[in-house]
Write a protein that holds these residues in place. Structure first.
Motif: not given
Length: 296
Positions: A143-144, A147, A200, A203, A242, A245, A249
């Protein structure tokens, strides 16, 4: 017999007694997984095990949350510098996580744990049906938030470069004398940035994709000034990546919990009866009644 079981039999590895027979996954990590190892590189292993059910569900051992002394938890077994038993002049480093702790760290997108799920197949030295299920669903952990985790680890490596002169061991000191800075930390900086870029944008994660670039850094072919410029430019690029992407979230905590419970059920058998204290109590009453029925 698995590698770990052989090392235990040789009395050079010392995990909890139950652990070797309850390993579900073990993979080579580090420079071997990234395709940049040398003949002198030691071998790092990450693994997943499933503890006894009373450790995962402590109410089965009579623990009442908030009262008395809690039972001993198990999160991680580590042992470093384990000698090989095949005559090679290398050592093994083991980090074997409880499946519960592993899922939690993977859900948080801990870089080392995420890497362990995406190692090349040649690096996987042991994997049961449960291990295969976890690998099959590895993209569900991404998931984000990755980052922020990967960037934090990259910053930590940069800080180690800046402070390594004061803390360097003799081997690292020789490296710094030869190249002007610690190139091992440098290659990890670039590796982490490469990995989060893949996560990102695609995946997915291929740990060996940039191995020639990483080898070049380890050979000292990058100047420190260029490394810092690369880091700054890449960070800006990835900040933009980011924002655009397609990753979710945040993690699907409920879905990953169900995956974890499914894995536990594969190992223990049906777990509905002891997933909660209430369920365990009902199951116990049912068992008692069944025994009484036999003698009525």
């Amino acid at each position: 017999m698995t590698l770990l079981a052989k090392l235990v039999a040789a009395n050079v590895a010392h995990p909890p007694k139950w652990l070797p027979d309850n390993m579900v996954y073990l993979t080579i990590m580090g420079s071997d997984a990234y395709g940049v190892s040398s003949d002198s590189s030691d071998i790092d292993f990450y693994g997943i095990c499933i503890p006894p059910k009373t450790v995962v569900f402590p109410h089965l051992a009579g623990e009442i949350a908030g009262f008395g002394t809690p039972i001993t938890r198990f999160d991680l077994w580590q042992q470093h510098h384990v000698p090989t038993i095949d005559g090679r002049q290398k050592t093994y480093d083991f980090s074997v996580y409880s499946i519960v702790r592993f899922f939690q760290l993977a859900m948080e997108n801990n870089p080392n744990v995420i890497d362990a799920l995406f190692t090349p197949r040649r690096c996987v030295v042991h994997s049961t049906a449960i291990g295969e299920v976890i690998r099959e669903h590895r993209k569900r952990f991404l998931h984000k938030g990755a980052w922020h985790k990967f960037k934090g680890y990259a910053y930590a490596q940069m800080a180690k470069i800046d402070g390594s002169h004061e803390r360097a061991n003799p081997k690292r000191a020789a490296m710094i004398a030869a190249y002007g800075y610690d190139v091992k930390h440098a290659y990890h900086v670039v590796r982490l940035l490469n990995e989060i870029e893949q996560i990102l944008t695609e995946q997915d994660l291929d740990l060996e994709r940039n191995r020639e670039q990483l080898k070049s850094i380890r050979k000292g072919e990058w100047k420190l000034e260029y490394l810092k410029e690369y880091f700054a430019a890449k960070e800006m690029q990835l900040e933009a990546g980011y924002m655009t992407s397609g990753l979710p979230q945040k993690p699907d905590e409920e879905g990953l919990k169900e995956l974890l419970l499914s894995c536990l059920e594969m190992h223990y058998g049906a777990i509905e009866r002891f997933r909660s204290p209430a369920g365990a109590a009902v199951a116990l009453i049912s068992d008692i009644e069944a025994v009484l029925d036999k003698h009525r």
